[in-house]
Write a protein that holds these residues in place. Structure first.
Motif, short mmCIF file in Angstrom:
data_model
loop_
_atom_site.label_atom_id
_atom_site.label_comp_id
_atom_site.label_asym_id
_atom_site.label_seq_id
_atom_site.Cartn_x
_atom_site.Cartn_y
_atom_site.Cartn_z
N ALA A 164 30.05 27.23 54.26
CA ALA A 164 31.67 28.02 55.15
C ALA A 164 32.73 28.09 53.86
O ALA A 164 32.51 28.97 53.52
CB ALA A 164 31.94 28.89 56.63
N LEU A 165 33.07 27.14 54.04
CA LEU A 165 34.35 26.73 53.42
C LEU A 165 33.20 26.73 51.87
O LEU A 165 34.33 27.28 50.46
CB LEU A 165 34.70 25.26 53.54
N PHE A 166 32.76 26.21 51.69
CA PHE A 166 32.04 26.34 50.15
C PHE A 166 31.80 28.04 49.56
O PHE A 166 32.09 28.34 48.47
CB PHE A 166 30.92 25.92 50.21
N LEU A 167 31.08 28.41 51.25
CA LEU A 167 30.79 30.63 50.32
C LEU A 167 32.48 30.52 50.57
O LEU A 167 32.45 32.11 49.37
CB LEU A 167 30.71 30.81 50.83
N GLN A 168 33.69 30.74 51.15
CA GLN A 168 34.94 30.56 50.54
C GLN A 168 35.75 31.04 49.42
O GLN A 168 36.03 32.04 48.68
CB GLN A 168 35.53 30.96 52.05
N GLN A 169 35.57 29.90 49.16
CA GLN A 169 36.37 29.50 47.75
C GLN A 169 35.26 29.72 46.38
O GLN A 169 36.19 30.28 45.95
CB GLN A 169 36.07 26.88 47.67
N CYS A 170 33.90 30.33 46.42
CA CYS A 170 33.51 30.81 44.98
C CYS A 170 33.73 31.45 45.35
O CYS A 170 33.80 32.84 44.03
CB CYS A 170 31.61 30.32 45.75
N ALA A 171 34.13 32.64 46.23
CA ALA A 171 34.39 34.14 46.63
C ALA A 171 35.66 34.22 46.10
O ALA A 171 36.04 35.17 45.15
CB ALA A 171 35.12 34.04 47.67
N PHE A 172 36.53 33.17 46.01
CA PHE A 172 37.95 33.16 45.23
C PHE A 172 37.79 33.56 43.42
O PHE A 172 38.44 34.13 42.72
CB PHE A 172 38.91 32.26 45.37
N VAL A 173 36.55 32.62 43.41
CA VAL A 173 36.23 32.31 42.05
C VAL A 173 35.68 33.15 41.46
O VAL A 173 36.17 34.07 40.58
CB VAL A 173 35.89 30.90 41.42
N GLY A 174 34.77 33.98 42.88
CA GLY A 174 34.11 35.56 42.06
C GLY A 174 35.34 36.55 41.86
O GLY A 174 35.03 37.45 40.68
N HIS A 175 36.16 36.45 42.01
CA HIS A 175 36.87 37.22 42.46
C HIS A 175 38.14 37.57 41.08
O HIS A 175 38.14 38.35 40.96
CB HIS A 175 38.14 37.54 43.73
N ASP A 176 38.43 36.21 40.58
CA ASP A 176 38.67 35.61 39.36
C ASP A 176 38.52 36.49 38.16
O ASP A 176 38.74 37.39 37.48
CB ASP A 176 39.13 34.37 39.32
N THR A 177 36.88 36.56 38.57
CA THR A 177 36.08 36.32 37.44
C THR A 177 35.68 37.91 37.31
O THR A 177 35.55 39.02 36.66
CB THR A 177 34.07 35.90 37.42
N SER A 178 35.46 39.05 38.45
CA SER A 178 35.37 40.34 38.34
C SER A 178 36.35 41.26 37.81
O SER A 178 36.57 42.75 37.73
CB SER A 178 35.38 40.70 39.92
N HIS A 179 37.69 40.66 37.73
CA HIS A 179 38.88 40.61 36.87
C HIS A 179 39.36 40.33 35.82
O HIS A 179 39.91 40.84 34.98
CB HIS A 179 40.41 40.39 38.18
N ASN A 180 38.41 40.03 35.22
CA ASN A 180 37.75 39.19 34.24
C ASN A 180 39.72 38.45 33.61
O ASN A 180 40.76 37.85 32.95
CB ASN A 180 38.37 40.40 32.79
#
Length: 472
Positions: A164-180
């Motif tokens: 769960a912690l892994f999924l949460q932390q990955c989501a933040f990076v995914g958010h960063d990449t989605s905003h370039n």
């Protein structure tokens, strides 16, 4: 006359464009007739809208409006700004728009935007993301080890918690990449996004971008922001149901206030956390619905589908290695329920904030974007020792105003924005985690009490039905 019109006449020897008012611009706000103003020039983007990388709906949301502030926020020179300006040269420049003189607030925000750029705050810290990559790799490795060695319920639950912690932390990076917001190169950030998003967390980056970018442009609009359109499960304001429901311009359908919606919304303050615990399953569903909807224009569809299949393949194989069904279920539901903290983080900055109706935010011309984000978003207080937990989502106001900015530079921009707000008598709302949760529950309860006393309207009695059957 706008400087751009005068400049063209003087330097290119062509006739000046007609000058229109903002009221006249508003007349071109329908599909097939989409005009937007950028830096004093009015462009007809009716045909281009379908080719817009961010989605046709974003341009339709800005139709008939001065989109300068939104354009500058999303098309910086550190991302797609250069390409966007090249495209503008080929779009029909149909008019110039008369804009009132800049207010003191406009001038101050423009200077702040220029200072953020000139001070190098768009520059990404490589060491920050290297450390973040090591942290995520550690979580993934730990999750694999704990899952493969789990032999009882307690061990399976612990493995699920790490996942769960892994999924949460990955989501933040995914958010960063989605905003370039990492490399500022669209394709490179997309590749990182495909790895960290659909491949290892099962969420389509295309779906996230499509929905999330709309949320940024029309934040907390009851009719246009998909991030607050959750009926029948939630309604953060009575404006979503008091007229029998809300027509969503994003989903292209009516969110109808029927008997089921009335029951769920009437007790939504009790259902909030349980639903958040299983919200990830809905994200899986929404991802597949988009990538398999061939009526929606989408870049790299095949890549997205392949990445989603990779996720479900490796996760299924991993879970199958656990020795019993009980352990598998304990691991899966623990990981997905605890990952629900992410969904609380996503909603906490907006659910308790005021809303408005329509695509355009009511404010003085030129101040709409700034005032909209201050009005509809709030920050969460954090400190050096727990910033990692929030993943940048705690600096929501600064992020909404500077969406391409690297996460680690948002605190500095927040300080500067707070000074600007103080000088101009504006509120920059920032509260603690527990108060933020309390405000969400209060807002949900307030709307729930209204729902209990609101009459359910049948579809045949709704305004939509009346419009569909209007005569004359």
């Amino acid at each position: 006359m706008p400087p751009c019109a005068k400049g063209e006449a003087a330097t290119q020897g062509i006739k000046t464009k007609p000058i229109i008012t903002l009221e006249q611009l508003k007349a071109h706000d329908k599909k097939g007739d989409v005009w937007v103003a950028i830096e004093g020039k009015v462009y007809d983007v009716s045909k281009w809208a379908a080719h817009h990388p961010g989605g046709e709906h974003l341009l339709e949301n800005m139709a008939g409006q001065d989109a300068t502030a939104v354009f500058l926020a999303f098309h910086t020179e550190h991302g797609s700004g250069g390409q966007a300006r090249k495209i503008l040269q080929f779009l029909p420049h149909v008019a110039d728009v008369y804009l009132p003189p800049e207010t003191k607030l406009q001038i101050a925000f423009r200077k702040l935007r220029d200072q953020v750029d000139s001070d190098g705050l768009y520059k990404t810290s490589v060491s920050f993301y290297v450390c973040l990559g090591i942290w995520i790799a550690f979580l993934f490795s730990a999750m694999l080890y704990l899952t493969l060695t789990a032999h009882n319920i307690a061990q399976a639950i612990f493995a699920g918690a790490v996942f769960a912690l892994f999924l949460q932390q990955c989501a933040f990076v995914g958010h960063d990449t989605s905003h370039n917001g990492i490399t500022h190169r669209r394709f490179t950030d997309s590749v990182i996004g495909w790895i960290i998003g659909p491949s290892v967390t099962g969420i389509s980056t295309a779906w996230w971008k499509r929905s999330h970018n709309a949320h940024h442009v029309v934040t907390n609009s009851t009719t246009h922001d998909p991030d607050i359109q959750h009926m029948p499960a939630f309604a953060i304001t009575e404006d979503l149901f008091k007229k029998g429901g809300t027509w969503s311009y994003y989903h292209k359908r009516l969110f109808h206030f029927d008997s089921l919606a009335k029951f769920l919304i009437s007790y939504q303050h009790f259902f909030y956390y349980p639903i958040m615990s299983f919200a990830r399953l809905n994200l899986y569903l929404q991802s597949w619905l988009l990538v398999l909807n061939f009526d929606v224009k989408m870049e790299y569809r095949t890549v997205e589908i392949a990445c989603l299949m990779i996720y479900w393949t490796w996760l299924s194989l991993l879970i199958s290695c656990m020795p019993s069904v009980q352990l598998r279920l304990a691991f899966f539901f623990t990981s997905h329920m605890l990952a629900g903290i992410l969904h609380v983080q996503i909603t906490i900055s907006h659910f308790s904030m005021p809303t408005y109706t329509g695509a355009s935010f009511p404010a003085h011309p030129g101040e709409e974007f700034l005032r909209q984000q201050l009005y509809t978003s709030m920050d969460l207080e954090s400190y050096w020792w727990n910033n990692w937990f929030y993943g940048g989502l705690q600096w929501q106001v600064a992020h909404h105003l500077f969406p391409r900015l690297p996460r680690h530079n948002l605190p500095e921009v927040k300080k500067r924005l707070q000074v600007l707000c103080q000088e101009h008598g504006l509120e920059y709302k920032s509260v603690g985690w527990w108060k933020g949760n309390a405000e969400i529950l209060y807002s949900l309860r307030k709307a729930a009490m209204k729902a209990r006393s609101t009459k359910v309207i049948s579809f045949q009695e709704s305004l939509l039905w009346a419009g569909m059957n209007a005569e004359g």
